[in-house]
Each structure stands twice: as structure tokens, then as C-alpha cells.
Design a protein around this motif. Structure first.
Motif, PDB file in Angstrom:
ATOM      1  N   UNK A  45       0.826  -1.253   0.105  1.00  0.00           N
ATOM      2  CA  UNK A  45       0.157  -0.097  -0.032  1.00  0.00           C
ATOM      3  C   UNK A  45       0.843   1.250   0.012  1.00  0.00           C
ATOM      4  N   UNK A  46       2.030   1.176   0.680  1.00  0.00           N
ATOM      5  CA  UNK A  46       2.972   2.234   0.592  1.00  0.00           C
ATOM      6  C   UNK A  46       3.329   2.546  -0.924  1.00  0.00           C
ATOM      7  N   UNK A  47       3.858   1.550  -1.647  1.00  0.00           N
ATOM      8  CA  UNK A  47       4.158   1.577  -2.901  1.00  0.00           C
ATOM      9  C   UNK A  47       2.937   2.311  -3.570  1.00  0.00           C
ATOM     10  N   UNK A  48       1.776   1.683  -3.607  1.00  0.00           N
ATOM     11  CA  UNK A  48       0.601   2.233  -4.348  1.00  0.00           C
ATOM     12  C   UNK A  48       0.502   3.761  -4.170  1.00  0.00           C
ATOM     13  N   UNK A  49       0.649   4.181  -2.749  1.00  0.00           N
ATOM     14  CA  UNK A  49       0.595   5.700  -2.320  1.00  0.00           C
ATOM     15  C   UNK A  49       1.419   6.269  -3.375  1.00  0.00           C
ATOM     16  N   UNK A  50       2.983   5.868  -3.175  1.00  0.00           N
ATOM     17  CA  UNK A  50       4.097   6.530  -3.906  1.00  0.00           C
ATOM     18  C   UNK A  50       3.574   6.686  -5.416  1.00  0.00           C
ATOM     19  N   UNK A  51       3.226   5.581  -6.102  1.00  0.00           N
ATOM     20  CA  UNK A  51       2.842   5.476  -7.557  1.00  0.00           C
ATOM     21  C   UNK A  51       1.825   6.126  -8.075  1.00  0.00           C
TER      22      UNK A  51
END
Length: 52
Positions: free
Chosen positions: A8-14
Motif C-alpha cells: 500500500x505504501x508503494x501504491x501511495x507513491x505510484x
């Protein structure tokens, strides 16, 4: 070609969204999340973008 699961952290960054917003949407079932291996929730970017 298969799509990669993202934390979910990567999703937020992307997506440029705040992490807490992505987490809230995941917890409310706006998009499906998956648990792969460990306890971290993961999601497919395409499903998140479709939900948005």
C-alpha cells in the motif's frame, strides 16, 4: 505478462496519494487487497486505478 503486487505504501507513491488515504480505502473495501507471504496488504495497481 503478469502484473506485480505492490504494498500500500508503494501504491501511495505510484499514484501520488497519501498513504493514510490508500489505507483507509483498502480497509473500506474500495479495492481488493491480498496477503502474500507475510501480513502486509498488497494490491494490484490496475485495480486501484480502476477504483479511483
Amino acid at each position: 505478462m503478469t502484473e506485480r503486487f505492490h504494498t500500500l505504501k508503494e501504491i501511495a507513491e505510484l499514484t501520488g496519494l497519501k498513504y493514510w488515504l490508500v489505507l483507509r480505502c483498502a480497509n473500506n473495501g474500495l479495492f481488493p487487497t491480498y496477503t502474500v507471504g507475510n501480513k502486509r496488504k498488497r494490491a494490484l495497481l490496475s485495480e486501484v486505478l480502476t477504483a479511483i
